[in-house]
Design a protein around this motif. Structure first.
Motif, PDB file in Angstrom:
ATOM      1  N   UNK A   3      -0.726   9.556   9.859  1.00 39.07           N
ATOM      2  CA  UNK A   3      -0.645   8.471   8.890  1.00 39.07           C
ATOM      3  C   UNK A   3       0.026   8.967   7.616  1.00 39.07           C
ATOM      4  N   UNK A   4       0.709   8.054   6.950  1.00 34.00           N
ATOM      5  CA  UNK A   4       1.177   8.271   5.580  1.00 34.00           C
ATOM      6  C   UNK A   4       0.829   7.022   4.780  1.00 34.00           C
ATOM      7  N   UNK A   5       0.281   7.205   3.598  1.00 28.11           N
ATOM      8  CA  UNK A   5       0.010   6.094   2.686  1.00 28.11           C
ATOM      9  C   UNK A   5       1.105   6.067   1.630  1.00 28.11           C
ATOM     10  N   UNK A   6       1.702   4.907   1.420  1.00 29.05           N
ATOM     11  CA  UNK A   6       2.703   4.707   0.370  1.00 29.05           C
ATOM     12  C   UNK A   6       2.211   3.578  -0.522  1.00 29.05           C
ATOM     13  N   UNK A   7       1.937   3.859  -1.787  1.00 32.19           N
ATOM     14  CA  UNK A   7       1.531   2.805  -2.704  1.00 32.19           C
ATOM     15  C   UNK A   7       2.776   2.164  -3.319  1.00 32.19           C
ATOM     16  N   UNK A   8       2.604   0.943  -3.832  1.00 33.56           N
ATOM     17  CA  UNK A   8       3.729   0.245  -4.444  1.00 33.56           C
ATOM     18  C   UNK A   8       4.856   0.015  -3.463  1.00 33.56           C
ATOM     19  N   UNK A   9       4.505  -0.443  -2.248  1.00 33.77           N
ATOM     20  CA  UNK A   9       5.496  -0.541  -1.171  1.00 33.77           C
ATOM     21  C   UNK A   9       6.027  -1.956  -0.978  1.00 33.77           C
ATOM     22  N   UNK A  10       5.802  -2.844  -1.931  1.00 35.80           N
ATOM     23  CA  UNK A  10       6.269  -4.221  -1.767  1.00 35.80           C
ATOM     24  C   UNK A  10       7.787  -4.307  -1.762  1.00 35.80           C
ATOM     25  N   UNK A  11       8.429  -3.546  -2.657  1.00 36.01           N
ATOM     26  CA  UNK A  11       9.881  -3.625  -2.829  1.00 36.01           C
ATOM     27  C   UNK A  11      10.409  -2.243  -3.196  1.00 36.01           C
ATOM     28  N   UNK A  12      11.706  -2.173  -3.413  1.00 36.43           N
ATOM     29  CA  UNK A  12      12.329  -0.990  -3.991  1.00 36.43           C
ATOM     30  C   UNK A  12      12.100   0.289  -3.214  1.00 36.43           C
ATOM     31  N   UNK A  13      11.893   1.384  -3.965  1.00 32.73           N
ATOM     32  CA  UNK A  13      11.743   2.695  -3.337  1.00 32.73           C
ATOM     33  C   UNK A  13      10.541   2.751  -2.416  1.00 32.73           C
ATOM     34  N   UNK A  14       9.453   2.060  -2.780  1.00 34.05           N
ATOM     35  CA  UNK A  14       8.262   2.086  -1.942  1.00 34.05           C
ATOM     36  C   UNK A  14       8.510   1.471  -0.578  1.00 34.05           C
ATOM     37  N   UNK A  15       9.128   0.283  -0.562  1.00 33.54           N
ATOM     38  CA  UNK A  15       9.436  -0.376   0.710  1.00 33.54           C
ATOM     39  C   UNK A  15      10.436   0.448   1.516  1.00 33.54           C
TER      40      UNK A  15
END
Length: 296
Positions: free
Chosen positions: A10-22
């Motif tokens: 697993x990897x958790x990515x926060x702030x993944x709605x748009x931009x660099x996170x997505x």
């Protein structure tokens, strides 16, 4: 190259709605990880959902959401390989003009929220001997005019990352900092809108002192829309930091970020001040009326 073992991580990515996170969520899914992509709204979840990208509702300033994320990770048989602390906001205004609640909001998201998520997921990362990847900024090394709150939060994140790296190295957990320069993301547009809204609420006295500076700051930020790197390019660097067996402690993304951080190390403060002022000067509004005549 994706390995069969990576599909079990697993990897958790926060702030993944748009931009660099997505973009980072997509890149890591393409490399075989199962990504828990933190988003704040249901409509964002629908947009980011894809094969090996599982959206999770997450506001990193809300303890209940963080606890739910930790429970989701703890209930999965797969090891947590990495946490990518990417969520962030940019609130830009001169130090004098930015209300204290906005200072606190900036730090709540860009610093304390990351610490809260890291604390919640560290038991899983310690079990897997995983890694923490903190998304800082060139603003974590150089503070531009009107970026005091944003740069302050990023300077603080850099310091916390250094301390965390030294604490966790004996325990087998790596800590990496990513320092992007100009990247074309939605945060730029949001920051411009926030600056314009704050400028509209400033007193006449503050507008007299800082109005032209804020116009220049907006112009400089908008230049990132054409001259900045793509989010996908930044995502590849972040994904490399997640996957490399021996990652560097810091990665600078983009030529402008690399040049500016190097100059900050080499130049005396006053020389750097003049350089930054020159870079901002071309974004100032052109003089009009009597001022233009006087300068002719």
């Amino acid at each position: 190259m994706t390995t069969s073992s990576e599909t079990q991580k697993l990897v958790v990515v926060t702030g993944a709605s748009t931009g660099m996170g997505a973009a980072t969520a997509r890149e890591l899914a393409g490399r075989g990880f199962h990504v828990l992509a933190g988003v704040r709204r249901d409509k964002d979840a629908d947009a980011v959902r894809a094969e090996h990208v599982e959206p999770v509702l997450l506001d990193i300033t809300e303890p209940e959401r963080i606890a739910a994320l930790a429970a989701r990770v703890g209930g999965d048989h797969r090891a947590l390989h990495a946490l990518v602390n990417n969520a962030g906001i940019s609130v830009n205004a001169p130090v004098e003009a930015l209300p204290l609640p906005e200072w606190r909001r900036q730090f709540e998201v860009n610093l304390f929220g990351h610490i809260a998520v890291t604390q919640a997921l560290l038991p899983a990362l310690l079990d897997s001997r995983g890694r923490v990847v903190n998304i800082s900024s060139v603003g974590g090394k150089v503070a531009l005019p009107a970026y005091g709150a944003y740069a302050g939060s990023k300077f603080a994140l850099e310091a916390v990352s250094d301390s965390l790296r030294r604490e966790l190295a004996p325990l087998g957990v790596k800590v990496v900092v990513i320092e992007p320069g100009g990247v074309r993301t939605e945060i730029t547009g949001n920051a411009v809108a926030a600056v314009e809204e704050l400028a509209g609420r400033m007193s006449a006295e503050l507008n007299e002192r800082y109005g032209k500076l804020l116009q220049a700051v907006v112009g400089q930020a908008r230049s990132f829309d054409t001259g900045g790197l793509s989010a996908d390019t930044a995502a590849k660097v972040i994904a490399d930091a997640v996957t490399h067996r021996k990652p560097r402690t810091r990665y600078t993304v983009g030529r402008d970020g690399a040049v500016l951080t190097r100059l900050a190390r080499l130049l005396p403060d006053r020389a750097l001040d003049r350089l930054l002022a020159a870079g901002l000067r071309r974004h100032y509004p052109a003089p009009t009326g009597a001022a233009a005549s006087a300068s002719a």
